[in-house]
Design a protein around this motif. Structure first.
Motif, PDB file in Angstrom:
ATOM      1  N   ASN A   1      70.522 -73.919  10.144  1.00  0.00           N
ATOM      2  CA  ASN A   1      70.258 -74.513  11.455  1.00  0.00           C
ATOM      3  C   ASN A   1      68.789 -74.360  11.826  1.00  0.00           C
ATOM      4  OD1 ASN A   1      72.915 -75.264  11.730  1.00  0.00           O
ATOM      5  ND2 ASN A   1      73.454 -73.647  13.165  1.00  0.00           N
ATOM      6  N   CYS A   2      68.189 -73.232  11.435  1.00  0.00           N
ATOM      7  CA  CYS A   2      66.754 -73.046  11.685  1.00  0.00           C
ATOM      8  C   CYS A   2      65.928 -74.066  10.908  1.00  0.00           C
ATOM      9  CB  CYS A   2      66.329 -71.633  11.309  1.00  0.00           C
ATOM     10  SG  CYS A   2      66.694 -70.397  12.579  1.00  0.00           S
TER      11      CYS A   2
ATOM     12  N   ASN B   1      63.709 -72.071  17.841  1.00  0.00           N
ATOM     13  CA  ASN B   1      64.893 -71.553  18.529  1.00  0.00           C
ATOM     14  C   ASN B   1      64.510 -70.659  19.706  1.00  0.00           C
ATOM     15  OD1 ASN B   1      67.780 -71.182  18.748  1.00  0.00           O
ATOM     16  ND2 ASN B   1      67.501 -69.146  17.891  1.00  0.00           N
TER      17      ASN B   1
ATOM     18  N   ALA C   1      73.366 -77.854   7.514  1.00  0.00           N
ATOM     19  CA  ALA C   1      73.394 -78.083   8.956  1.00  0.00           C
ATOM     20  C   ALA C   1      73.592 -79.565   9.219  1.00  0.00           C
ATOM     21  CB  ALA C   1      72.094 -77.603   9.603  1.00  0.00           C
TER      22      ALA C   1
ATOM     23  N   GLU D   1      69.446 -67.554  14.987  1.00  0.00           N
ATOM     24  CA  GLU D   1      70.186 -68.760  14.626  1.00  0.00           C
ATOM     25  C   GLU D   1      70.462 -68.727  13.133  1.00  0.00           C
ATOM     26  OE1 GLU D   1      72.394 -71.099  14.810  1.00  0.00           O
ATOM     27  OE2 GLU D   1      71.424 -72.010  16.567  1.00  0.00           O
ATOM     28  N   ASN D   2      71.504 -69.427  12.720  1.00  0.00           N
ATOM     29  CA  ASN D   2      71.814 -69.581  11.303  1.00  0.00           C
ATOM     30  C   ASN D   2      70.610 -70.150  10.563  1.00  0.00           C
ATOM     31  OD1 ASN D   2      72.795 -71.994   9.330  1.00  0.00           O
ATOM     32  ND2 ASN D   2      73.984 -70.140   8.977  1.00  0.00           N
TER      33      ASN D   2
ATOM     34  N   ILE E   1      72.134 -79.621  17.233  1.00  0.00           N
ATOM     35  CA  ILE E   1      72.927 -79.036  16.158  1.00  0.00           C
ATOM     36  C   ILE E   1      74.416 -79.202  16.469  1.00  0.00           C
ATOM     37  CG2 ILE E   1      73.519 -76.906  14.940  1.00  0.00           C
ATOM     38  CD1 ILE E   1      70.722 -77.705  14.299  1.00  0.00           C
TER      39      ILE E   1
ATOM     40  N   ARG F   1      77.928 -77.700  15.934  1.00  0.00           N
ATOM     41  CA  ARG F   1      78.316 -76.338  15.586  1.00  0.00           C
ATOM     42  C   ARG F   1      79.759 -76.216  15.109  1.00  0.00           C
ATOM     43  NH1 ARG F   1      74.169 -73.169  16.772  1.00  0.00           N
ATOM     44  NH2 ARG F   1      72.603 -74.024  18.195  1.00  0.00           N
TER      45      ARG F   1
ATOM     46  N   VAL G   1      73.012 -82.504  12.348  1.00  0.00           N
ATOM     47  CA  VAL G   1      72.303 -82.786  13.589  1.00  0.00           C
ATOM     48  C   VAL G   1      72.645 -84.191  14.050  1.00  0.00           C
ATOM     49  CG1 VAL G   1      70.028 -83.126  14.646  1.00  0.00           C
ATOM     50  CG2 VAL G   1      70.386 -81.251  13.032  1.00  0.00           C
TER      51      VAL G   1
END
Length: 290
Positions: free
Chosen positions: A105-106, A279, A134, A101-102, A141, A143, A136
């Motif tokens: 995003n992580c 993730n 990121a 994952e990016n 998330i 995208r 949320v």
């Protein structure tokens, strides 16, 4: 046990996670080529496989990450990451499930998975050698069309006639580069920030300019998205003085009136590692429910 990697512009961290806690972690300097990077991943993976039963491997990576194909694309601090699907290579070579994952995003997933924030709309601004981000909503998330929603580091600003993005204007490593080029002073980022706090020039002026651009970015996020919380991540999130400096800059007249709730992420510079693990668990859950 789970092995997770957090790939960054200056270093790659890796950790072993058992019972949802990091029990061992280390890091190595980032490498200049994909060939050397693959060799590093293989050597590190094999060293852990000798001593531990690794159930899955997780990656936190800069760039545009497709978590389904495991591919990394787009621009990042390590542009060679798009040259080869390294995550799929590791999965195939060792027959171990891999999730990727990016990195921003992580950082968000680590917060959501472990802390379950009560707010519904969140933004994450991750500050390192560049700036990631990121978004949320309702613990999911966002995208976007090209998997790049929340990439706040690409916001553009006019820097005295030159158009630059926030990643190049809003980080201490870039301030260090500027100070070296303009004044011939080669100080590390810790020394630069300490001298900023003491109001020593040229450090104070250059770092103050950085905080102005950071505040402008947060101001834009606040009005464009209006999140309930903006989380600050990356190594700087561990330094309360850095967070307070952002808050103080936002008290300048030009920023007054904006609704901003700023918090550091809960695990500071480890949020990405915990998010890479989260993730994996989310991917396992999706596979189980399919």
């Amino acid at each position: 046990m789970y092995l997770v990697f957090d790939i960054g512009g200056s270093s790659t961290k890796y950790a072993l996670i058992e019972n949802e806690k990091i029990i061992m972690k280390d890091s190595d300097k980032s490498l200049p080529t994909m060939k050397e990077f693959i060799e590093f991943l293989e050597d590190t993976t094999e060293s852990f496989l000798k001593d531990y039963d690794i159930e899955a491997i997780g990656f936190s990576s800069p760039g545009r990450v497709d978590s389904k194909t495991l591919e990394v694309g787009g621009l990042s601090a390590l542009n060679y990451l798009a040259e080869k699907n390294f995550a799929k290579h590791i999965e195939d070579k060792y027959s171990i499930p891999v999730a990727i994952e990016n990195d921003a995003n992580c950082a968000a997933l680590g917060e959501i998975y472990y802390k379950n924030p009560e707010e519904n709309l969140l933004a994450f601004v991750i500050i390192g050698s560049g700036i990631g981000g990121a978004l949320v909503k309702d613990s999911q998330i966002i995208r976007g069309l090209s998997l790049e929603s929340g990439e706040f580091g690409y916001m553009l600003f006019n820097d005295f006639g030159k158009i630059k993005n926030l990643s190049s204007l809003g980080t201490l490593p870039n301030v260090r580069r500027t100070i070296k080029e303009k004044y011939g002073i080669d100080s590390d980022t810790y020394e630069i920030f300490d001298k900023y706090l003491k109001k020593e020039n040229p450090f104070y002026g250059e770092v103050d300019k950085m905080f102005t651009y950071l505040a402008m970015g947060l101001y834009n996020i606040a009005y464009a998205i209006n999140p309930e919380v903006i989380y600050i991540g990356g190594a700087v999130s561990e330094d309360e003085r850095f967070i307070n400096s952002i808050r103080e800059k936002l008290e300048d007249d030009i920023f007054r009136g904006v609704s901003l709730n700023i918090r550091p992420v809960s695990f500071y510079n480890d949020n990405n590692l915990y998010g890479a693990y989260a993730n994996i668990k989310l991917k396992e859950e999706r596979i189980k429910n399919d």
